[in-house]
Design a protein around this motif. Structure first.
Motif, PDB file in Angstrom:
ATOM      1  N   VAL A   1      35.564  45.844  31.087  1.00  0.00           N
ATOM      2  CA  VAL A   1      34.763  44.661  31.399  1.00  0.00           C
ATOM      3  C   VAL A   1      34.935  44.284  32.863  1.00  0.00           C
ATOM      4  CG1 VAL A   1      34.479  42.201  30.925  1.00  0.00           C
ATOM      5  CG2 VAL A   1      34.794  43.799  29.039  1.00  0.00           C
ATOM      6  N   GLU A   2      36.136  44.414  33.387  1.00  0.00           N
ATOM      7  CA  GLU A   2      36.385  44.084  34.787  1.00  0.00           C
ATOM      8  C   GLU A   2      35.593  44.985  35.732  1.00  0.00           C
ATOM      9  OE1 GLU A   2      40.054  43.672  38.022  1.00  0.00           O
ATOM     10  OE2 GLU A   2      40.469  44.213  35.938  1.00  0.00           O
ATOM     11  N   GLN A   3      35.535  46.287  35.448  1.00  0.00           N
ATOM     12  CA  GLN A   3      34.767  47.209  36.290  1.00  0.00           C
ATOM     13  C   GLN A   3      33.287  46.841  36.298  1.00  0.00           C
ATOM     14  OE1 GLN A   3      36.267  50.818  34.229  1.00  0.00           O
ATOM     15  NE2 GLN A   3      36.535  51.672  36.288  1.00  0.00           N
TER      16      GLN A   3
ATOM     17  N   ARG B   1      32.797  43.516  38.239  1.00  0.00           N
ATOM     18  CA  ARG B   1      32.959  43.680  39.682  1.00  0.00           C
ATOM     19  C   ARG B   1      31.729  44.351  40.297  1.00  0.00           C
ATOM     20  NH1 ARG B   1      37.203  42.640  42.302  1.00  0.00           N
ATOM     21  NH2 ARG B   1      38.509  42.699  40.408  1.00  0.00           N
ATOM     22  N   THR B   2      31.185  45.335  39.610  1.00  0.00           N
ATOM     23  CA  THR B   2      29.985  46.003  40.105  1.00  0.00           C
ATOM     24  C   THR B   2      28.806  45.039  40.149  1.00  0.00           C
ATOM     25  OG1 THR B   2      30.710  48.150  39.262  1.00  0.00           O
ATOM     26  CG2 THR B   2      28.357  47.885  39.661  1.00  0.00           C
ATOM     27  N   ALA B   3      28.684  44.212  39.122  1.00  0.00           N
ATOM     28  CA  ALA B   3      27.603  43.225  39.083  1.00  0.00           C
ATOM     29  C   ALA B   3      27.734  42.225  40.221  1.00  0.00           C
ATOM     30  CB  ALA B   3      27.611  42.501  37.736  1.00  0.00           C
ATOM     31  N   VAL B   4      28.949  41.797  40.514  1.00  0.00           N
ATOM     32  CA  VAL B   4      29.188  40.860  41.615  1.00  0.00           C
ATOM     33  C   VAL B   4      28.798  41.507  42.941  1.00  0.00           C
ATOM     34  CG1 VAL B   4      30.980  39.659  42.946  1.00  0.00           C
ATOM     35  CG2 VAL B   4      30.956  39.498  40.448  1.00  0.00           C
ATOM     36  N   GLU B   5      29.151  42.751  43.130  1.00  0.00           N
ATOM     37  CA  GLU B   5      28.811  43.456  44.367  1.00  0.00           C
ATOM     38  C   GLU B   5      27.295  43.551  44.553  1.00  0.00           C
ATOM     39  OE1 GLU B   5      30.802  47.163  43.936  1.00  0.00           O
ATOM     40  OE2 GLU B   5      32.789  46.361  44.441  1.00  0.00           O
ATOM     41  N   ILE B   6      26.585  43.800  43.472  1.00  0.00           N
ATOM     42  CA  ILE B   6      25.117  43.859  43.549  1.00  0.00           C
ATOM     43  C   ILE B   6      24.555  42.484  43.909  1.00  0.00           C
ATOM     44  CG2 ILE B   6      23.000  44.197  42.216  1.00  0.00           C
ATOM     45  CD1 ILE B   6      24.527  46.308  40.579  1.00  0.00           C
ATOM     46  N   ALA B   7      25.071  41.443  43.249  1.00  0.00           N
ATOM     47  CA  ALA B   7      24.584  40.089  43.523  1.00  0.00           C
ATOM     48  C   ALA B   7      24.894  39.676  44.959  1.00  0.00           C
ATOM     49  CB  ALA B   7      25.217  39.103  42.542  1.00  0.00           C
ATOM     50  N   ASP B   8      26.072  40.033  45.461  1.00  0.00           N
ATOM     51  CA  ASP B   8      26.433  39.707  46.839  1.00  0.00           C
ATOM     52  C   ASP B   8      25.478  40.354  47.828  1.00  0.00           C
ATOM     53  OD1 ASP B   8      28.581  38.185  46.069  1.00  0.00           O
ATOM     54  OD2 ASP B   8      30.092  39.726  46.479  1.00  0.00           O
TER      55      ASP B   8
ATOM     56  N   SER C   1      31.366  34.682  23.900  1.00  0.00           N
ATOM     57  CA  SER C   1      31.402  34.515  25.353  1.00  0.00           C
ATOM     58  C   SER C   1      32.771  34.026  25.813  1.00  0.00           C
ATOM     59  CB  SER C   1      30.319  33.520  25.797  1.00  0.00           C
ATOM     60  OG  SER C   1      29.032  34.010  25.485  1.00  0.00           O
ATOM     61  N   MET C   2      33.349  33.080  25.085  1.00  0.00           N
ATOM     62  CA  MET C   2      34.665  32.567  25.456  1.00  0.00           C
ATOM     63  C   MET C   2      35.719  33.659  25.367  1.00  0.00           C
ATOM     64  SD  MET C   2      34.431  29.390  26.375  1.00  0.00           S
ATOM     65  CE  MET C   2      36.069  28.698  26.195  1.00  0.00           C
ATOM     66  N   ASP C   3      35.640  34.490  24.325  1.00  0.00           N
ATOM     67  CA  ASP C   3      36.603  35.580  24.174  1.00  0.00           C
ATOM     68  C   ASP C   3      36.518  36.558  25.340  1.00  0.00           C
ATOM     69  OD1 ASP C   3      37.580  34.545  21.840  1.00  0.00           O
ATOM     70  OD2 ASP C   3      36.500  35.904  20.514  1.00  0.00           O
ATOM     71  N   LEU C   4      35.303  36.851  25.778  1.00  0.00           N
ATOM     72  CA  LEU C   4      35.130  37.750  26.920  1.00  0.00           C
ATOM     73  C   LEU C   4      35.727  37.144  28.183  1.00  0.00           C
ATOM     74  CD1 LEU C   4      31.505  39.171  26.548  1.00  0.00           C
ATOM     75  CD2 LEU C   4      33.597  40.518  26.755  1.00  0.00           C
ATOM     76  N   LEU C   5      35.420  35.882  28.429  1.00  0.00           N
ATOM     77  CA  LEU C   5      35.877  35.215  29.640  1.00  0.00           C
ATOM     78  C   LEU C   5      37.397  35.078  29.684  1.00  0.00           C
ATOM     79  CD1 LEU C   5      33.163  32.447  29.965  1.00  0.00           C
ATOM     80  CD2 LEU C   5      33.750  34.100  31.731  1.00  0.00           C
ATOM     81  N   TRP C   6      37.979  34.907  28.537  1.00  0.00           N
ATOM     82  CA  TRP C   6      39.421  34.690  28.486  1.00  0.00           C
ATOM     83  C   TRP C   6      40.190  35.966  28.148  1.00  0.00           C
ATOM     84  CZ3 TRP C   6      41.852  29.920  29.470  1.00  0.00           C
ATOM     85  CH2 TRP C   6      40.971  28.875  29.753  1.00  0.00           C
ATOM     86  N   GLY C   7      39.482  37.110  28.196  1.00  0.00           N
ATOM     87  CA  GLY C   7      40.140  38.389  27.974  1.00  0.00           C
ATOM     88  C   GLY C   7      40.629  38.603  26.571  1.00  0.00           C
ATOM     89  N   MET C   8      39.970  37.983  25.596  1.00  0.00           N
ATOM     90  CA  MET C   8      40.418  38.084  24.212  1.00  0.00           C
ATOM     91  C   MET C   8      39.458  38.881  23.338  1.00  0.00           C
ATOM     92  SD  MET C   8      41.630  34.101  23.780  1.00  0.00           S
ATOM     93  CE  MET C   8      42.019  34.315  22.042  1.00  0.00           C
ATOM     94  N   ALA C   9      38.416  39.444  23.955  1.00  0.00           N
ATOM     95  CA  ALA C   9      37.433  40.188  23.169  1.00  0.00           C
ATOM     96  C   ALA C   9      38.045  41.502  22.692  1.00  0.00           C
ATOM     97  CB  ALA C   9      36.183  40.458  24.003  1.00  0.00           C
ATOM     98  N   ASP C  10      37.649  41.906  21.502  1.00  0.00           N
ATOM     99  CA  ASP C  10      38.123  43.179  20.960  1.00  0.00           C
ATOM    100  C   ASP C  10      37.529  44.339  21.743  1.00  0.00           C
ATOM    101  OD1 ASP C  10      39.520  41.856  18.985  1.00  0.00           O
ATOM    102  OD2 ASP C  10      37.838  41.913  17.570  1.00  0.00           O
TER     103      ASP C  10
END
Length: 254
Positions: free
Chosen positions: A35-37, A40-47, A14-23
Motif C-alpha cells: 500500500v505504501e508503494q 507514494r507513486t500516486a503522490v508523485e503523480i499528483a505532485d 478506509s480507516m483500517d487502510l489509513l491506520w495500517g490495519m487492513a488485511d
C-alpha cells in the motif's frame, strides 16, 4: 470489501487502510506491491501533474500490473486519495522550538500548514468536505487543539478557532498557489486598461492597485489574517469569564 452502499463498512475499510490495519490480500499470487508503494507513486503523480492525473489504471501501469490487481491492495480511488493525503501531509509539526505563548505557536502551526498546501496544491481539492482522516492529519489537528486547550479556550471554542485558522490558511493557499491563476502582476496588466477607462465605477479597486495593495509578498496575506484572527481570539479569551446569563460563556454574543 463492503457491499455497495454499505457506508459503515466502507468507513471501517478506509480507516483500517489509513491506520495500517487492513488485511493483506489472502487470495491470488504472493503480493509484490505494498500500500505504501502504491500511495507514494500516486503522490508523485499528483505532485507533478495534479490530482486529476491520478488513476488506478495509471498507477497499475507504472508497476506493470493490471488495474484489477491493484484493487487487491487499495479497494478504490477514494481510499487511495485518503492514503495520499495522510502521506503528503506528514507527521504533526514540531513546535518545540517556538517560544511559549499560544499565539506564536498557533501562528507557526499555520505557517507550516500553508507551506504544505503551497508545495502540494492538489491537497486543497483532496481535503475538501467530510471524509475519513488518517493518523497524520489527525496529528496536525491534535497539535492545534492542544495549543488552544492550553491557552484556556473551551472545547467548543477550540473547535471553532481551529476551523477559523484552517479556513484562513486554505484561503491563502487557494489564492497564491493555484496553477491556473494569473500572477498578480499579470492580473494588474490585464485589467489595468479597463479600470482606467471605467475608474469612476471602481474607485476603491483602482485606489488599492495604485496604492500597492496587490504587490505584496506571498506570505503577507497569511500574516495579516493571523494578526486579525489571533487578536480576536485573544480578546475573547481575556473577556470576563463571569457571565450573568444562565448560558454561561457558551452563549454567543453579537
Amino acid at each position: 470489501m463492503a457491499a455497495k452502499g454499505d457506508e459503515g463498512g466502507d468507513l471501517v475499510r478506509s480507516m483500517d487502510l489509513l491506520w495500517g490495519m487492513a488485511d493483506r490480500p489472502s487470495r491470488g499470487p504472493r503480493p509484490r506491491l505494498s500500500v505504501e508503494q502504491i500511495t507514494r507513486t500516486a503522490v508523485e503523480i499528483a505532485d507533478a501533474e495534479g490530482l486529476g492525473a491520478v488513476s488506478m489504471q495509471r498507477i497499475a501501469a507504472t508497476f506493470g500490473f493490471t488495474t484489477m490487481s491493484l484493487y487487491r491492495y487499495v479497494p478504490g480511488k477514494a481510499d487511495l486519495v485518503a492514503l495520499m493525503v495522510d502521506m503528503a501531509i506528514g507527521e504533526r509539526p514540531d513546535l518545540d522550538a517556538v517560544p511559549d505563548g499560544w499565539r506564536d505557536r498557533l501562528a507557526e502551526w499555520a505557517r507550516q500548514c500553508l507551506r504544505i498546501f503551497t508545495r502540494r496544491p492538489w491537497l486543497l481539492e483532496a481535503t475538501s468536505g467530510h471524509r475519513v482522516m488518517g493518523p497524520n492529519e489527525l496529528g496536525w489537528m491534535d497539535a492545534a487543539l492542544a495549543i488552544l486547550a492550553a491557552a484556556g479556550f473551551t472545547p467548543v471554542e477550540q473547535h471553532d478557532a481551529f476551523l477559523l485558522v484552517v479556513g484562513h490558511v486554505r484561503s491563502v493557499a487557494q489564492y497564491t498557489s493555484g496553477a491556473d491563476r494569473l500572477r498578480v502582476d499579470e492580473w494588474s496588466v490585464a485589467v489595468g486598461e479597463r479600470l482606467t477607462r471605467h475608474a469612476d465605477h471602481f474607485p476603491a479597486v483602482v485606489a488599492a492597485i495604485q496604492g500597492g495593495g496587490y504587490a505584496k509578498a506571498a506570505d503577507e496575506p497569511l500574516e495579516f489574517g493571523l494578526r486579525c484572527l489571533l487578536g480576536g481570539l485573544e480578546k475573547l479569551l481575556a473577556q470576563d469569564s463571569v457571565d450573568t446569563s444562565p448560558f454561561g460563556r457558551e452563549r454567543p454574543e453579537y
